[in-house]
Motif scaffolding. Structure first.
Motif, PDB file in Angstrom:
ATOM      1  N   VAL A  96      -3.538   5.429 -12.439  1.00 26.78           N
ATOM      2  CA  VAL A  96      -3.649   6.272 -11.255  1.00 26.78           C
ATOM      3  C   VAL A  96      -2.913   5.577 -10.108  1.00 26.78           C
ATOM      4  CG1 VAL A  96      -5.182   7.352  -9.595  1.00 26.78           C
ATOM      5  CG2 VAL A  96      -5.867   7.193 -11.996  1.00 26.78           C
ATOM      6  N   GLU A  97      -1.880   6.251  -9.595  1.00 29.76           N
ATOM      7  CA  GLU A  97      -1.068   5.674  -8.527  1.00 29.76           C
ATOM      8  C   GLU A  97      -1.627   6.001  -7.144  1.00 29.76           C
ATOM      9  OE1 GLU A  97       1.781   7.297 -11.759  1.00 29.76           O
ATOM     10  OE2 GLU A  97       0.019   7.992 -10.644  1.00 29.76           O
ATOM     11  N   SER A  98      -1.317   5.140  -6.179  1.00 27.46           N
ATOM     12  CA  SER A  98      -1.641   5.394  -4.784  1.00 27.46           C
ATOM     13  C   SER A  98      -0.666   4.607  -3.910  1.00 27.46           C
ATOM     14  CB  SER A  98      -3.083   4.980  -4.465  1.00 27.46           C
ATOM     15  OG  SER A  98      -3.250   3.585  -4.653  1.00 27.46           O
ATOM     16  N   GLY A  99      -0.635   4.981  -2.628  1.00 30.04           N
ATOM     17  CA  GLY A  99       0.182   4.222  -1.682  1.00 30.04           C
ATOM     18  C   GLY A  99       1.488   4.873  -1.300  1.00 30.04           C
ATOM     19  N   GLY A 100       1.766   6.056  -1.831  1.00 31.69           N
ATOM     20  CA  GLY A 100       2.990   6.736  -1.444  1.00 31.69           C
ATOM     21  C   GLY A 100       2.907   7.263  -0.028  1.00 31.69           C
ATOM     22  N   GLY A 101       4.014   7.797   0.464  1.00 29.38           N
ATOM     23  CA  GLY A 101       4.019   8.360   1.800  1.00 29.38           C
ATOM     24  C   GLY A 101       5.416   8.535   2.349  1.00 29.38           C
ATOM     25  N   LEU A 102       5.469   8.734   3.648  1.00 28.71           N
ATOM     26  CA  LEU A 102       6.737   8.939   4.357  1.00 28.71           C
ATOM     27  C   LEU A 102       7.061   7.684   5.161  1.00 28.71           C
ATOM     28  CD1 LEU A 102       9.046  10.777   5.429  1.00 28.71           C
ATOM     29  CD2 LEU A 102       7.428  11.543   7.199  1.00 28.71           C
ATOM     30  N   VAL A 103       8.287   7.216   5.042  1.00 26.47           N
ATOM     31  CA  VAL A 103       8.705   6.012   5.756  1.00 26.47           C
ATOM     32  C   VAL A 103      10.159   6.171   6.182  1.00 26.47           C
ATOM     33  CG1 VAL A 103       9.429   4.820   3.638  1.00 26.47           C
ATOM     34  CG2 VAL A 103       8.729   3.474   5.638  1.00 26.47           C
ATOM     35  N   GLN A 104      10.533   5.527   7.266  1.00 26.00           N
ATOM     36  CA  GLN A 104      11.914   5.566   7.713  1.00 26.00           C
ATOM     37  C   GLN A 104      12.768   4.603   6.894  1.00 26.00           C
ATOM     38  OE1 GLN A 104      11.876   4.801  11.962  1.00 26.00           O
ATOM     39  NE2 GLN A 104      11.915   7.004  12.385  1.00 26.00           N
ATOM     40  N   ALA A 105      14.046   4.906   6.836  1.00 27.56           N
ATOM     41  CA  ALA A 105      14.976   4.016   6.144  1.00 27.56           C
ATOM     42  C   ALA A 105      14.877   2.606   6.719  1.00 27.56           C
ATOM     43  CB  ALA A 105      16.401   4.537   6.279  1.00 27.56           C
ATOM     44  N   GLY A 106      14.867   1.631   5.827  1.00 22.31           N
ATOM     45  CA  GLY A 106      14.710   0.240   6.226  1.00 22.31           C
ATOM     46  C   GLY A 106      13.279  -0.242   6.202  1.00 22.31           C
ATOM     47  N   GLY A 107      12.355   0.685   6.057  1.00 22.53           N
ATOM     48  CA  GLY A 107      10.943   0.336   6.045  1.00 22.53           C
ATOM     49  C   GLY A 107      10.450  -0.102   4.682  1.00 22.53           C
ATOM     50  N   SER A 108       9.129  -0.304   4.597  1.00 21.25           N
ATOM     51  CA  SER A 108       8.502  -0.800   3.376  1.00 21.25           C
ATOM     52  C   SER A 108       7.286   0.036   3.007  1.00 21.25           C
ATOM     53  CB  SER A 108       8.061  -2.259   3.558  1.00 21.25           C
ATOM     54  OG  SER A 108       9.154  -3.107   3.818  1.00 21.25           O
ATOM     55  N   LEU A 109       6.996   0.054   1.723  1.00 22.15           N
ATOM     56  CA  LEU A 109       5.783   0.665   1.181  1.00 22.15           C
ATOM     57  C   LEU A 109       5.345  -0.168  -0.010  1.00 22.15           C
ATOM     58  CD1 LEU A 109       6.381   4.542   1.017  1.00 22.15           C
ATOM     59  CD2 LEU A 109       4.685   3.357   2.421  1.00 22.15           C
ATOM     60  N   ARG A 110       4.038  -0.152  -0.280  1.00 17.75           N
ATOM     61  CA  ARG A 110       3.547  -0.779  -1.499  1.00 17.75           C
ATOM     62  C   ARG A 110       2.761   0.250  -2.300  1.00 17.75           C
ATOM     63  NH1 ARG A 110      -0.581  -5.833  -2.625  1.00 17.75           N
ATOM     64  NH2 ARG A 110      -2.140  -4.293  -1.957  1.00 17.75           N
ATOM     65  N   LEU A 111       3.201   0.478  -3.501  1.00 16.79           N
ATOM     66  CA  LEU A 111       2.483   1.350  -4.424  1.00 16.79           C
ATOM     67  C   LEU A 111       1.525   0.508  -5.260  1.00 16.79           C
ATOM     68  CD1 LEU A 111       5.371   3.626  -5.759  1.00 16.79           C
ATOM     69  CD2 LEU A 111       3.812   4.049  -3.857  1.00 16.79           C
ATOM     70  N   SER A 112       0.375   1.104  -5.544  1.00 17.63           N
ATOM     71  CA  SER A 112      -0.602   0.479  -6.417  1.00 17.63           C
ATOM     72  C   SER A 112      -0.874   1.408  -7.589  1.00 17.63           C
ATOM     73  CB  SER A 112      -1.913   0.206  -5.671  1.00 17.63           C
ATOM     74  OG  SER A 112      -1.721  -0.678  -4.600  1.00 17.63           O
ATOM     75  N   CYS A 113      -1.218   0.825  -8.701  1.00 19.03           N
ATOM     76  CA  CYS A 113      -1.565   1.598  -9.892  1.00 19.03           C
ATOM     77  C   CYS A 113      -2.764   0.931 -10.539  1.00 19.03           C
ATOM     78  CB  CYS A 113      -0.385   1.655 -10.846  1.00 19.03           C
ATOM     79  SG  CYS A 113      -0.777   2.375 -12.458  1.00 19.03           S
ATOM     80  N   VAL A 114      -3.883   1.618 -10.501  1.00 13.96           N
ATOM     81  CA  VAL A 114      -5.094   1.128 -11.143  1.00 13.96           C
ATOM     82  C   VAL A 114      -5.220   1.824 -12.494  1.00 13.96           C
ATOM     83  CG1 VAL A 114      -7.582   0.924 -11.009  1.00 13.96           C
ATOM     84  CG2 VAL A 114      -6.209   0.737  -8.935  1.00 13.96           C
ATOM     85  N   ALA A 115      -5.397   1.035 -13.525  1.00 16.45           N
ATOM     86  CA  ALA A 115      -5.486   1.580 -14.879  1.00 16.45           C
ATOM     87  C   ALA A 115      -6.873   1.334 -15.439  1.00 16.45           C
ATOM     88  CB  ALA A 115      -4.431   0.950 -15.775  1.00 16.45           C
TER      89      ALA A 115
END
Length: 124
Positions: free
Chosen positions: A5-24
């Motif tokens: 199950v993934e989480s952590g997506g979203g909208l970000v500006q170019a040059g930015g950062s995101l961290r996705l998590s996946c709990v199994a």
């Protein structure tokens, strides 16, 4: 058997950062190699990164090498994808997947279990 199950997506500006998590879920998480794939509208699902069951080996698509980092915490049944220096072309639905066997780590058919996906949108 595991269910990612993934989480952590979203909208970000170019040059930015995101961290996705996946709990199994499942007690055998540490036996699985884990991978991240992505699929943009109108395109095929493509390999992004993979990590071995122990975390000792990682591989990346050339398009994300040096910007994305995959890691895992087997005590938490979780795999992460840290995404830095994001570009508009990184926009896609990101999928977490688990595999038991061998074969090419970049081939979707070698993964046994898939999550539902998390949308990542990078604006210019």
């Amino acid at each position: 058997q595991v269910q990612p199950v993934e989480s952590g997506g979203g909208l970000v500006q170019a040059g930015g950062s995101l961290r996705l998590s996946c709990v199994a879920s499942g007690r055998t998480f540490s036996r699985y190699g884990m991978g991240w794939f992505r699929q943009a509208p109108g395109k095929q699902r493509e390999f992004v990164a993979t990590i071995s069951w122990s975390g000792g080996s990682t591989y990346y698509a050339d398009s994300v090498k040096g910007r994305f980092t995959i890691s895992r915490d087997n005590t938490k049944n979780t795999v992460y994808l840290q995404m830095n220096s994001l570009k508009p072309e990184d926009t896609a639905v990101y999928y977490c997947a688990a595999r038991v066997g061998g074969g090419s780590y970049s081939y979707t058919g070698n993964y046994n279990y898939w999550g539902q996906g998390a949308q990542v949108t990078v604006s210019s």
